[in-house]
Write a protein that holds these residues in place. Structure first.
Motif, PDB file in Angstrom:
ATOM      1  N   ARG A  55       0.836  -1.206   0.000  1.00  0.00           N
ATOM      2  CA  ARG A  55       0.000   0.000   0.000  1.00  0.00           C
ATOM      3  C   ARG A  55       0.869   1.253   0.000  1.00  0.00           C
ATOM      4  O   ARG A  55       0.581   2.212  -0.703  1.00  0.00           O
ATOM      5  CB  ARG A  55      -0.937   0.000   1.194  1.00  0.00           C
TER       6      ARG A  55
ATOM      7  N   GLY B  70       1.959   4.569  -3.387  1.00  0.00           N
ATOM      8  CA  GLY B  70       2.171   6.009  -3.278  1.00  0.00           C
ATOM      9  C   GLY B  70       3.583   6.422  -3.624  1.00  0.00           C
ATOM     10  O   GLY B  70       3.805   7.414  -4.340  1.00  0.00           O
TER      11      GLY B  70
ATOM     12  N   ALA C 107       4.097   6.173  -7.361  1.00  0.00           N
ATOM     13  CA  ALA C 107       3.443   7.289  -8.059  1.00  0.00           C
ATOM     14  C   ALA C 107       4.280   8.561  -7.951  1.00  0.00           C
ATOM     15  O   ALA C 107       4.439   9.293  -8.936  1.00  0.00           O
ATOM     16  CB  ALA C 107       2.047   7.520  -7.488  1.00  0.00           C
ATOM     17  N   LEU C 108       4.838   8.808  -6.774  1.00  0.00           N
ATOM     18  CA  LEU C 108       5.700   9.981  -6.603  1.00  0.00           C
ATOM     19  C   LEU C 108       6.951   9.884  -7.476  1.00  0.00           C
ATOM     20  O   LEU C 108       7.366  10.862  -8.095  1.00  0.00           O
ATOM     21  CB  LEU C 108       6.109  10.132  -5.136  1.00  0.00           C
TER      22      LEU C 108
END
Length: 120
Positions: free
Chosen positions: A103, A107, A110-111
């Motif tokens: 999880r 993120g 994506a960054l």
């Protein structure tokens, strides 16, 4: 490059959910870095402009010392941050969160992909 970077970051940070052995993760991460490096080099082949690099002998000792200090500091900071990210994933996993590392990896990937899309 953004897709490759995102995929590598996801695999890197999600790996503890799948591979529990620290040694095995180290081996797999080394292979991941090598593969991403080769793929990145192939994708950028012929794209980069030739830039004149400074000759090491022409750099002052202060510049070399500063560069080495910066390298050491950034390496130390990377290790600290990596440990904190891993520890957070482990705390979440211990609390019963399913795919806790994965999880967070979404993120972070994506960054990383977004950063690769920023103009030079």
């Amino acid at each position: 490059m953004a897709a490759v970077g995102g995929a590598v970051l996801f695999a890197w940070y999600a790996m503890p959910d799948v591979v529990r052995s620290r040694t095995a993760r180290g081996v797999l991460k080394s292979g991941l870095l090598a593969g991403a490096g080769v793929l990145g080099a192939r994708l950028t082949e012929g794209i980069e402009e030739e830039k004149e690099m400074p000759q090491l002998g022409k750099l002052s000792p202060a510049v070399v010392a500063g560069g080495l200090a910066l390298l050491g500091g950034s390496t130390w900071l990377t290790v600290v941050i990596e440990k904190k990210i891993f520890a957070r994933g482990e705390r979440r996993r211990s609390a019963g969160v399913t795919a806790a590392h994965s999880r967070m990896a979404v993120g972070l990937a994506a960054l990383g992909a977004a950063a690769a899309l920023l103009p030079d």
